[in-house]
Scaffold this motif. Sequence first.
Motif: not given
Length: 217
Positions: A47-53, A67-74
């Motif tokens: 689901l996280v991968r889907a949210i991240m596109g 609009g698509m925000p700036v996303i960072s992943y930890v």
Amino acid sequence: MMRNILTVSGVGIRMGERLLYSGVDLTLHQGETLALTGENGVGKTTLVRAIMGQLTPTYGQIIWPAGMPVISYVPQYRAEADAFGLRIRDFVALSFDHGLLPWLRQVERDRLAAVLRRTGLTKIGNRRIDTASGGERQRAYLAQALLRNPQLLILDEATANLDTHAKFQLMDLVQEEQKRSQLSVLMVSHDPEIVKQYADVTVHLAPDAKRMEADHV
């Protein structure tokens, strides 16, 4: 009123012949922390991968109202932390897009110093990351993510395998960043203590459920 930055509406994801889940609904507001929980293998990271596109849901929609925000992943682990033996400050600086320049510009050096300070890494910035403790590594992963000045921070089991002090220290740092910039946080977690203390909303995923309901704290 808090601004809605993410809506997941009726999402279902099928992997091959297997339907992981269906009817997932959630809303994340600016400055809010949403915890995504569920058993191993249920498809939280999917689901996280889907949210991240990174993949398209089989059913439903992922909507970015502003609009698509700036996303960072930890994540829980980064293989490159062991592969190259970089100094912590150099590892964190990998988040910069240097282009053709082999050095950091002054504005980048200033931002790097500020993020290292806020994450408590200044004094150990010259230490090799492959010799750092688990808590120090996770703070370096967080620092690398924050360097991008994100609007949405995704923590994918980021506190797993940390001792009690280190996991609360990490989440306290995240909470401080939320106070600074109204950062929104989506965290995948199996840790009930972390979820209880830091989540504003909890969404529990179950296999092939008809609907996932959000619990507001």
